[in-house]
Write an enzyme that holds these catalytic residues in place. Sequence first.
Site, PDB file in Angstrom:
ATOM      1  N   ASP A  47      -5.519  -4.666  13.871  1.00 53.29           N
ATOM      2  CA  ASP A  47      -4.878  -3.458  13.359  1.00 53.29           C
ATOM      3  C   ASP A  47      -5.470  -2.196  13.997  1.00 53.29           C
ATOM      4  OD1 ASP A  47      -2.803  -3.277  11.585  1.00 53.29           O
ATOM      5  OD2 ASP A  47      -4.026  -3.608   9.804  1.00 53.29           O
ATOM      6  N   GLU A  70      -0.453   3.658  10.411  1.00 51.46           N
ATOM      7  CA  GLU A  70      -0.795   3.097   9.111  1.00 51.46           C
ATOM      8  C   GLU A  70      -2.299   3.216   8.822  1.00 51.46           C
ATOM      9  OE1 GLU A  70       0.350  -1.013   8.420  1.00 51.46           O
ATOM     10  OE2 GLU A  70       0.090  -0.740   6.270  1.00 51.46           O
ATOM     11  N   ASP A 123       3.278   1.087  13.176  1.00 53.05           N
ATOM     12  CA  ASP A 123       2.626   0.008  12.433  1.00 53.05           C
ATOM     13  C   ASP A 123       1.956  -0.877  13.481  1.00 53.05           C
ATOM     14  OD1 ASP A 123       1.702  -1.890  10.749  1.00 53.05           O
ATOM     15  OD2 ASP A 123       3.560  -2.112   9.605  1.00 53.05           O
ATOM     16  N   ILE A 125      -0.016  -3.530  13.313  1.00 54.39           N
ATOM     17  CA  ILE A 125       0.301  -4.935  13.027  1.00 54.39           C
ATOM     18  C   ILE A 125       1.170  -4.947  11.785  1.00 54.39           C
ATOM     19  CG2 ILE A 125      -0.543  -7.262  12.500  1.00 54.39           C
ATOM     20  CD1 ILE A 125      -1.724  -6.488  15.045  1.00 54.39           C
ATOM     21  N   ASP A 126       2.451  -5.140  11.964  1.00 55.39           N
ATOM     22  CA  ASP A 126       3.349  -5.294  10.819  1.00 55.39           C
ATOM     23  C   ASP A 126       3.420  -6.787  10.516  1.00 55.39           C
ATOM     24  OD1 ASP A 126       5.288  -4.664   8.869  1.00 55.39           O
ATOM     25  OD2 ASP A 126       6.864  -5.288  10.255  1.00 55.39           O
ATOM     26  N   THR A 128       0.769  -8.345   8.434  1.00 55.59           N
ATOM     27  CA  THR A 128      -0.646  -8.763   8.560  1.00 55.59           C
ATOM     28  C   THR A 128      -0.859 -10.163   7.970  1.00 55.59           C
ATOM     29  OG1 THR A 128      -1.117  -7.526   6.556  1.00 55.59           O
ATOM     30  CG2 THR A 128      -1.635  -6.451   8.621  1.00 55.59           C
ATOM     31  N   HIS A 220       6.726  -9.546  -2.014  1.00 55.22           N
ATOM     32  CA  HIS A 220       7.314  -8.377  -1.332  1.00 55.22           C
ATOM     33  C   HIS A 220       8.804  -8.253  -1.647  1.00 55.22           C
ATOM     34  CE1 HIS A 220       4.061  -8.144   2.077  1.00 55.22           C
ATOM     35  NE2 HIS A 220       3.571  -7.984   0.864  1.00 55.22           N
ATOM     36  N   SER A 244       7.351  -9.740   8.652  1.00 52.05           N
ATOM     37  CA  SER A 244       7.410  -8.587   9.576  1.00 52.05           C
ATOM     38  C   SER A 244       8.821  -8.202  10.036  1.00 52.05           C
ATOM     39  CB  SER A 244       6.525  -8.830  10.805  1.00 52.05           C
ATOM     40  OG  SER A 244       7.211  -9.573  11.784  1.00 52.05           O
ATOM     41  N   LYS A 247      12.224  -9.957  11.727  1.00 52.09           N
ATOM     42  CA  LYS A 247      13.524 -10.247  11.077  1.00 52.09           C
ATOM     43  C   LYS A 247      14.618  -9.311  11.591  1.00 52.09           C
ATOM     44  CE  LYS A 247      11.746 -10.035   6.775  1.00 52.09           C
ATOM     45  NZ  LYS A 247      10.284 -10.056   6.992  1.00 52.09           N
ATOM     46  N   ASP A 276       7.239   0.694   8.469  1.00 51.36           N
ATOM     47  CA  ASP A 276       7.706  -0.683   8.255  1.00 51.36           C
ATOM     48  C   ASP A 276       9.196  -0.845   8.548  1.00 51.36           C
ATOM     49  OD1 ASP A 276       5.387  -2.001   7.498  1.00 51.36           O
ATOM     50  OD2 ASP A 276       5.584  -1.439   5.387  1.00 51.36           O
TER      51      ASP A 276
HETATM   52  P1  AMP Z   1       7.412  -8.438   5.244  1.00 51.15           P
HETATM   53  O1  AMP Z   1       6.564  -9.309   6.108  1.00 51.15           O
HETATM   54  O2  AMP Z   1       8.824  -8.336   5.703  1.00 51.15           O
HETATM   55  O3  AMP Z   1       7.265  -8.709   3.799  1.00 51.15           O
HETATM   56  O4  AMP Z   1       6.913  -6.954   5.487  1.00 51.15           O
HETATM   57  C1  AMP Z   1       5.573  -6.630   5.545  1.00 51.15           C
HETATM   58  C2  AMP Z   1       5.381  -5.272   4.927  1.00 51.15           C
HETATM   59  O5  AMP Z   1       5.685  -5.308   3.549  1.00 51.15           O
HETATM   60  C3  AMP Z   1       3.955  -4.806   5.008  1.00 51.15           C
HETATM   61  O6  AMP Z   1       3.750  -4.044   6.162  1.00 51.15           O
HETATM   62  C4  AMP Z   1       3.765  -3.981   3.755  1.00 51.15           C
HETATM   63  O7  AMP Z   1       3.637  -2.611   4.061  1.00 51.15           O
HETATM   64  C5  AMP Z   1       5.047  -4.200   2.962  1.00 51.15           C
HETATM   65  N1  AMP Z   1       4.802  -4.419   1.534  1.00 51.15           N
HETATM   66  C6  AMP Z   1       3.629  -4.496   0.870  1.00 51.15           C
HETATM   67  N2  AMP Z   1       3.833  -4.655  -0.463  1.00 51.15           N
HETATM   68  C7  AMP Z   1       5.171  -4.668  -0.655  1.00 51.15           C
HETATM   69  C8  AMP Z   1       6.013  -4.772  -1.816  1.00 51.15           C
HETATM   70  N3  AMP Z   1       5.520  -4.909  -3.046  1.00 51.15           N
HETATM   71  N4  AMP Z   1       7.355  -4.733  -1.613  1.00 51.15           N
HETATM   72  C9  AMP Z   1       7.869  -4.610  -0.378  1.00 51.15           C
HETATM   73  N5  AMP Z   1       7.131  -4.508   0.738  1.00 51.15           N
HETATM   74  C10 AMP Z   1       5.789  -4.531   0.610  1.00 51.15           C
HETATM   75 MG    MG Z   2       3.794  -3.196   7.975  1.00 53.89          MG
END
Ligand code: AMP
Ligand code: MG
Length: 333
Positions: A47, A70, A123, A125-126, A128, A220, A244, A247, A276
């Site tokens: 990161d 970030e 970002d 590392i999106d 993580t 998430h 990330s 998608k 993000d």
């Molecule tokens: P994904 O892998 O698509 O779930 O996206 C990753 C991103 O989801 C990370 O970079 C976080 O910033 C974000 N994230 C963290 N917590 C949440 C949450 N409660 N709802 C939605 N996104 C989140």
């Molecule tokens: Mg991210």
Amino acid sequence: MISLDDKKNEFALRAVKQAASLAADIQDEMVSEALTKDDRSPVTVADFAAQAAVGYLLEKTFPGALLVGEEASEALRSPDERASLEKITAFMQRVIPGVGPEEVCNLIDRGVDAPGENYWTLDPIDGTKGFLRGAQYATALAYVENGVVQLGVLGCPNITPDLQENFSGEGSLVIAQRGGGSWISTLSAQINENDFSPLSVSTQSDPARARLMRSFESDHTNTALIDEFQIEIGGEADPVRMDSQVKYALLASGEGEIYLRLLSPDRMDYREKIWDQAAGSIIVEEAGGIVTDLDGNILDFSKGRTLKENRGICASNGLLHGEALEALKKVNA
Ligand code: AMP
Ligand code: MG
């Protein structure tokens, strides 16, 4: 055709390629050992190193331009983090020979600007959690003007330009410019504008055949409501779970039709972070898709570090957007 004569395009591609290549080296060299020890340090190292690399290149190319990243170096400066800072510095020496830890912290902090009228957002590392599981992640960089994304680049080390998952392959570099389309090339090769191929979304208009995408991490999103949505549209296939903004790259390439980010029942107040969604959303739009929030509103990147005025995300190939929003309303998403 994407033009590398445009200085912003050229910079964004070069910066993401550098940062994502560093991240890929760190995933290769550090993650498998860390997995067995429940050690999160590889993601910390990747990161910060990726943000420092982008900060360094931005300052050389566009001195003084705003960068909303970030990360900030504050956490790294404590004595407990000394080992991580040393690792980050060692990886950064692959980019800037001889660089020291203090300068690395300053480069990371090149990305602590607040969003302004025009800004870059990063970002490093999106995904993580995906990075640490040895799965998908992306480096995401975008340029925003007056609340609208104008340019987005994703570096995706673990998908090939023909959109196959490959954990030891060449990786992908994806770019979209407002009005200029979405394009994909190889992450590991020299950047050459003739190597980019155009991306376009799927032409599927039958909701029953829509392929859904959602976060790998169940907290998430809202998995129970995604199941209800699936029933509502008469969908047949199970949603694809993936980490990330990769998608968004798949949706832009026609490898899926609908991508939902529903609000987690535990975090109904969650608002998406700008870094993000910025790069991924323009990549889908320029490939012919539509990206809105769950209420059908366009995403407003002028409200600070989060999309304060938007709730969740609904992205689609465009043809299914109306039906997707309708179904979201019916299930009270
Ligand atoms: P994904 O892998 O698509 O779930 O996206 C990753 C991103 O989801 C990370 O970079 C976080 O910033 C974000 N994230 C963290 N917590 C949440 C949450 N409660 N709802 C939605 N996104 C989140
Ligand atoms: Mg991210």
